[in-house]
Design an enzyme around this catalytic site. Structure first.
Site, PDB file in Angstrom:
ATOM      1  N   ARG A   1      57.707  34.048  35.166  1.00 31.58           N
ATOM      2  CA  ARG A   1      56.666  33.037  35.342  1.00 31.58           C
ATOM      3  C   ARG A   1      55.669  33.149  34.184  1.00 31.58           C
ATOM      4  O   ARG A   1      55.039  34.200  34.023  1.00 31.58           O
ATOM      5  CB  ARG A   1      55.948  33.245  36.683  1.00 31.58           C
ATOM      6  CG  ARG A   1      54.776  32.319  36.869  1.00 31.58           C
ATOM      7  CD  ARG A   1      54.042  32.474  38.203  1.00 31.58           C
ATOM      8  NE  ARG A   1      52.930  31.542  38.199  1.00 31.58           N
ATOM      9  CZ  ARG A   1      51.656  31.866  38.412  1.00 31.58           C
ATOM     10  NH1 ARG A   1      51.308  33.095  38.729  1.00 31.58           N
ATOM     11  NH2 ARG A   1      50.718  30.957  38.333  1.00 31.58           N
TER      12      ARG A   1
ATOM     13  N   HIS B   1      47.014  27.401  33.634  1.00 31.43           N
ATOM     14  CA  HIS B   1      46.453  28.697  34.037  1.00 31.43           C
ATOM     15  C   HIS B   1      45.134  28.885  33.276  1.00 31.43           C
ATOM     16  O   HIS B   1      44.978  29.782  32.451  1.00 31.43           O
ATOM     17  CB  HIS B   1      47.455  29.828  33.759  1.00 31.43           C
ATOM     18  CG  HIS B   1      47.198  31.103  34.529  1.00 31.43           C
ATOM     19  ND1 HIS B   1      48.158  31.730  35.296  1.00 31.43           N
ATOM     20  CD2 HIS B   1      46.094  31.868  34.643  1.00 31.43           C
ATOM     21  CE1 HIS B   1      47.660  32.829  35.845  1.00 31.43           C
ATOM     22  NE2 HIS B   1      46.399  32.939  35.460  1.00 31.43           N
TER      23      HIS B   1
ATOM     24  N   GLU C   1      45.785  28.873  40.929  1.00 27.29           N
ATOM     25  CA  GLU C   1      44.524  29.225  41.584  1.00 27.29           C
ATOM     26  C   GLU C   1      43.387  28.239  41.314  1.00 27.29           C
ATOM     27  O   GLU C   1      42.374  28.589  40.703  1.00 27.29           O
ATOM     28  CB  GLU C   1      44.086  30.633  41.158  1.00 27.29           C
ATOM     29  CG  GLU C   1      45.114  31.704  41.469  1.00 27.29           C
ATOM     30  CD  GLU C   1      44.605  33.110  41.180  1.00 27.29           C
ATOM     31  OE1 GLU C   1      43.515  33.257  40.609  1.00 27.29           O
ATOM     32  OE2 GLU C   1      45.302  34.071  41.554  1.00 27.29           O
TER      33      GLU C   1
ATOM     34  N   ASN D   1      49.230  33.727  45.403  1.00 25.42           N
ATOM     35  CA  ASN D   1      48.763  34.907  44.687  1.00 25.42           C
ATOM     36  C   ASN D   1      47.915  35.713  45.649  1.00 25.42           C
ATOM     37  O   ASN D   1      46.923  35.212  46.184  1.00 25.42           O
ATOM     38  CB  ASN D   1      47.905  34.528  43.474  1.00 25.42           C
ATOM     39  CG  ASN D   1      48.717  33.915  42.358  1.00 25.42           C
ATOM     40  OD1 ASN D   1      49.938  33.785  42.452  1.00 25.42           O
ATOM     41  ND2 ASN D   1      48.036  33.536  41.283  1.00 25.42           N
TER      42      ASN D   1
ATOM     43  N   TYR E   1      46.157  39.701  46.389  1.00 21.13           N
ATOM     44  CA  TYR E   1      45.853  41.041  45.870  1.00 21.13           C
ATOM     45  C   TYR E   1      45.191  41.955  46.894  1.00 21.13           C
ATOM     46  O   TYR E   1      45.432  43.146  46.890  1.00 21.13           O
ATOM     47  CB  TYR E   1      44.922  40.943  44.647  1.00 21.13           C
ATOM     48  CG  TYR E   1      45.599  40.377  43.412  1.00 21.13           C
ATOM     49  CD1 TYR E   1      45.703  39.011  43.208  1.00 21.13           C
ATOM     50  CD2 TYR E   1      46.145  41.233  42.453  1.00 21.13           C
ATOM     51  CE1 TYR E   1      46.332  38.492  42.083  1.00 21.13           C
ATOM     52  CE2 TYR E   1      46.770  40.726  41.315  1.00 21.13           C
ATOM     53  CZ  TYR E   1      46.861  39.362  41.141  1.00 21.13           C
ATOM     54  OH  TYR E   1      47.487  38.870  40.032  1.00 21.13           O
TER      55      TYR E   1
ATOM     56  N   GLU F   1      52.037  35.929  42.406  1.00 18.98           N
ATOM     57  CA  GLU F   1      51.353  37.086  41.812  1.00 18.98           C
ATOM     58  C   GLU F   1      51.017  38.090  42.894  1.00 18.98           C
ATOM     59  O   GLU F   1      50.657  37.725  44.021  1.00 18.98           O
ATOM     60  CB  GLU F   1      50.019  36.702  41.132  1.00 18.98           C
ATOM     61  CG  GLU F   1      50.152  36.014  39.807  1.00 18.98           C
ATOM     62  CD  GLU F   1      48.796  35.657  39.218  1.00 18.98           C
ATOM     63  OE1 GLU F   1      47.799  36.381  39.450  1.00 18.98           O
ATOM     64  OE2 GLU F   1      48.725  34.626  38.530  1.00 18.98           O
TER      65      GLU F   1
HETATM   66  C1  GBH Z   1      44.703  36.452  39.300  1.00 16.77           C
HETATM   67  O1  GBH Z   1      43.636  35.975  40.072  1.00 16.77           O
HETATM   68  C2  GBH Z   1      44.886  35.589  38.072  1.00 16.77           C
HETATM   69  O2  GBH Z   1      45.770  34.518  38.343  1.00 16.77           O
HETATM   70  C3  GBH Z   1      45.385  36.363  36.880  1.00 16.77           C
HETATM   71  O3  GBH Z   1      45.276  35.576  35.723  1.00 16.77           O
HETATM   72  C4  GBH Z   1      44.597  37.657  36.751  1.00 16.77           C
HETATM   73  O4  GBH Z   1      44.936  38.380  35.596  1.00 16.77           O
HETATM   74  C5  GBH Z   1      44.877  38.475  38.007  1.00 16.77           C
HETATM   75  O5  GBH Z   1      44.389  37.769  39.106  1.00 16.77           O
HETATM   76  C6  GBH Z   1      44.169  39.827  38.029  1.00 16.77           C
HETATM   77  O6  GBH Z   1      42.786  39.657  38.161  1.00 16.77           O
HETATM   78  O7  GBH Z   1      34.770  39.248  39.059  1.00 16.77           O
HETATM   79  O8  GBH Z   1      34.040  39.932  41.254  1.00 16.77           O
HETATM   80  O9  GBH Z   1      33.760  37.627  40.543  1.00 16.77           O
HETATM   81  C7  GBH Z   1      43.391  36.705  41.272  1.00 16.77           C
HETATM   82  C8  GBH Z   1      42.125  36.226  41.954  1.00 16.77           C
HETATM   83  C9  GBH Z   1      39.846  35.817  41.501  1.00 16.77           C
HETATM   84  C10 GBH Z   1      40.623  38.027  41.505  1.00 16.77           C
HETATM   85  C11 GBH Z   1      38.623  36.246  40.731  1.00 16.77           C
HETATM   86  C12 GBH Z   1      39.407  38.478  40.740  1.00 16.77           C
HETATM   87  C13 GBH Z   1      37.107  38.023  40.244  1.00 16.77           C
HETATM   88  C14 GBH Z   1      36.080  38.486  41.217  1.00 16.77           C
HETATM   89  N1  GBH Z   1      40.965  36.666  41.207  1.00 16.77           N
HETATM   90  N2  GBH Z   1      38.291  37.613  41.042  1.00 16.77           N
HETATM   91  S1  GBH Z   1      34.548  38.823  40.453  1.00 16.77           S
END
Ligand code: GBH
Length: 478
Positions: free
Chosen positions: A85, A130, A175, A315, A317, A381
């Site tokens: 991807r 993206h 996202e 996605n 996490y 993701e």
């Molecule tokens: C993904 O987003 C992205 O699609 C990818 O590009 C990125 O590299 C990956 O996560 C890892 O971060 O800084 O406290 O405001 C996941 C969702 C939303 C998680 C924004 C991190 C930042 C929170 N992301 N969030 S903050």
């Protein structure tokens, strides 16, 4: 309880299950100003005099994948993935975002990448957007100007026309929540706006853009090319702080509806979640606004949106705990009447927002199954961050992948969730947006001090290679 998830499931994924890695153009390509590429909003954001990036860095060079894509393909092949991807840089293809000029050298680059993947038996899965909006479009308001919808459709047509003979898996947007809330609400991502109104306007136009690109494919390409088009939405799991308190349970449900439902409800049902309509209308009125911060879809757009997916990308996490709270601060966060936080007991990563909560993965998959009628779900993701200090000895990432994918297996085998693909974020360490190069997500280490950007497999690469080859978890030998 699900939180006491000690029983590991030794079993296999369905035979047709597929495994891959993900990346994104701005995070890996570099080559920001060569071969006819136009600037995008991340070029502008990272080049500001007062840098909004924690280490003052940019994606100017990043992993230099524009020049080293054959090495990336080699890494993919060595790990035994089914698919890769990656995303297209809109302004590398259409320098000012419009179809007035097509940059042939951008077309050439993605042709070479796609052909190398296919030659190595790796299926391309392409994300159109993206986060790297052409800067010229931001000049007229970007996602907050409805004219972006037609520009996105034109860009999608270009991608389908040039690459659709070989690309059969399309993701319109990565996202949209992050695009609209972090870019236009919190201001930590490009274009760096802080507004209580813009995120809802951005979401409205980005949803229309998705629907237009989906319907375009359905109308003009599906019959001849036979591919699939979906969208990738991000969502954590939102767990009530006290699962025995109905107010907490309701608050947690609100949190998922504001996060995932904001984008998924229009795509599955043609309109925003009723609880968003009710709360945002009510709060807008109480603030004395002329009209609600949350715009409305007319019949045309509601119908264009309703059912505009062949699959749903997820996605995921991490997880957050939720408590109800009456709030009057205007905007997306306060509109929910919730407060969220993470337990101090959950294992940490290098990212402040990312705590390791494997059972939350299974719960969000079940919530999606129950809310939307068990759609075809691709995990687009999932991953874990560490720092330079861990280097290639990334045991934390190995543990994360083991426990998260085992919960995905339970969601499939024990709960009947319709999950068909899994994508690890990420193939290689890369430019981690506002965190620059301080947080690493790769299964391969990239030396950012080395002009050659040498890639080295980490322990997690070996772990994933085995997991992909086994297609699951063989029972331990006696
Ligand atoms: C993904 O987003 C992205 O699609 C990818 O590009 C990125 O590299 C990956 O996560 C890892 O971060 O800084 O406290 O405001 C996941 C969702 C939303 C998680 C924004 C991190 C930042 C929170 N992301 N969030 S903050």
């Amino acid at each position: 309880s699900a939180q006491n998830d000690s029983d590991f499931l030794y079993d296999y994924f369905p035979e047709d299950f597929e495994w891959g890695f993900a990346t994104a153009s701005y995070q890996i390509e570099g080559a920001w100003n060569v071969d006819g590429k136009g600037q995008n909003i991340w070029d502008e954001f990272t080049h500001r005099n007062v840098s909004p990036i924690v280490d003052g860095s940019s994606g100017d060079v990043a992993c230099d994948s524009y020049n080293k894509y054959l090495e990336d393909v080699e890494l993919l092949k060595n790990t035994g993935v089914n698919f890769y991807r990656f995303s297209l840089s809109w302004s590398r293809l259409l320098p000012d975002g419009t179809n007035r000029t097509v940059n042939q050298r951008g077309i050439d680059y993605y042709n070479k990448l796609i052909n190398a993947l296919i030659a190595n038996g790796i299926e391309p899965m392409v994300t159109l957007y993206h986060w790297d909006l052409p800067l010229a479009l931001q000049g007229v308001g970007g996602w907050t100007n409805e004219t972006v919808v037609q520009h996105f459709e034109n860009y999608a047509r270009l991608a389908y026309s040039y690459f659709g003979d070989r690309v059969k898996q399309w993701i319109t947007l990565n996202e949209p929540f992050v695009v609209c809330q972090l870019g236009h609400g919190d201001g930590v991502h490009a274009p760096g706006h802080t507004s209580p109104v813009e995120p809802y306007l951005c979401a409205h136009n980005i949803l229309k853009s998705h629907a237009s690109a989906y319907r375009l494919y359905e109308r003009d390409f599906k019959e001849s090319q036979g591919g699939q088009v979906g969208v990738t939405l991000d969502s954590g799991w939102y767990e009530p702080e006290d699962p025995n308190n109905p107010d907490h349970v309701e608050a947690a449900e609100r949190a998922v509806l504001f996060k995932h439902g904001w984008y998924a409800f229009p795509i599955f049902f043609g309109d925003y979640p009723p609880v968003m309509r009710q709360l945002i209308d009510q709060k807008s009125e109480a603030e004395g606004l002329q009209e609600s911060r949350l715009p409305e879809f007319d019949n045309y757009w509601s119908q264009q949106l309703n059912g505009s997916y062949d699959f749903l990308g997820l996605n995921h996490y991490t997880t957050e705990l939720v408590v109800p709270e009456n709030r009057t601060d205007p905007g997306y966060s306060g509109d929910q009447n919730t407060r969220t936080y993470q337990s101090a007991e959950w294992p940490e990563s290098a990212s402040s927002w990312l705590k390791v909560v494997p059972w939350g993965f299974r719960k969000i998959m079940n919530w999606i199954k129950n809310t939307y009628g068990n759609p075809t779900l691709y995990v687009t993701e999932n991953g874990f961050s560490d720092t330079d200090a861990e280097g290639v000895n990334d045991q934390g990432r190995v543990d994360y992948y083991r426990d998260y994918t085992n919960n995905m297996l339970k969601a499939i085998k024990l709960d009947g969730c319709n999950i068909k693909k899994y994508t690890a974020w990420s193939l290689i360490d890369n430019f981690e947006w506002a965190r620059g190069y301080t947080e690493r997500f790769g299964a391969h280490f990239v030396d950012f001090n080395d002009p050659a950007r040498m890639r080295t497999p980490k322990r997690s690469q070996g772990y994933l290679k085995q997991l992909f080859a086994d297609n699951g978890f063989p029972p331990p030998k006696q």
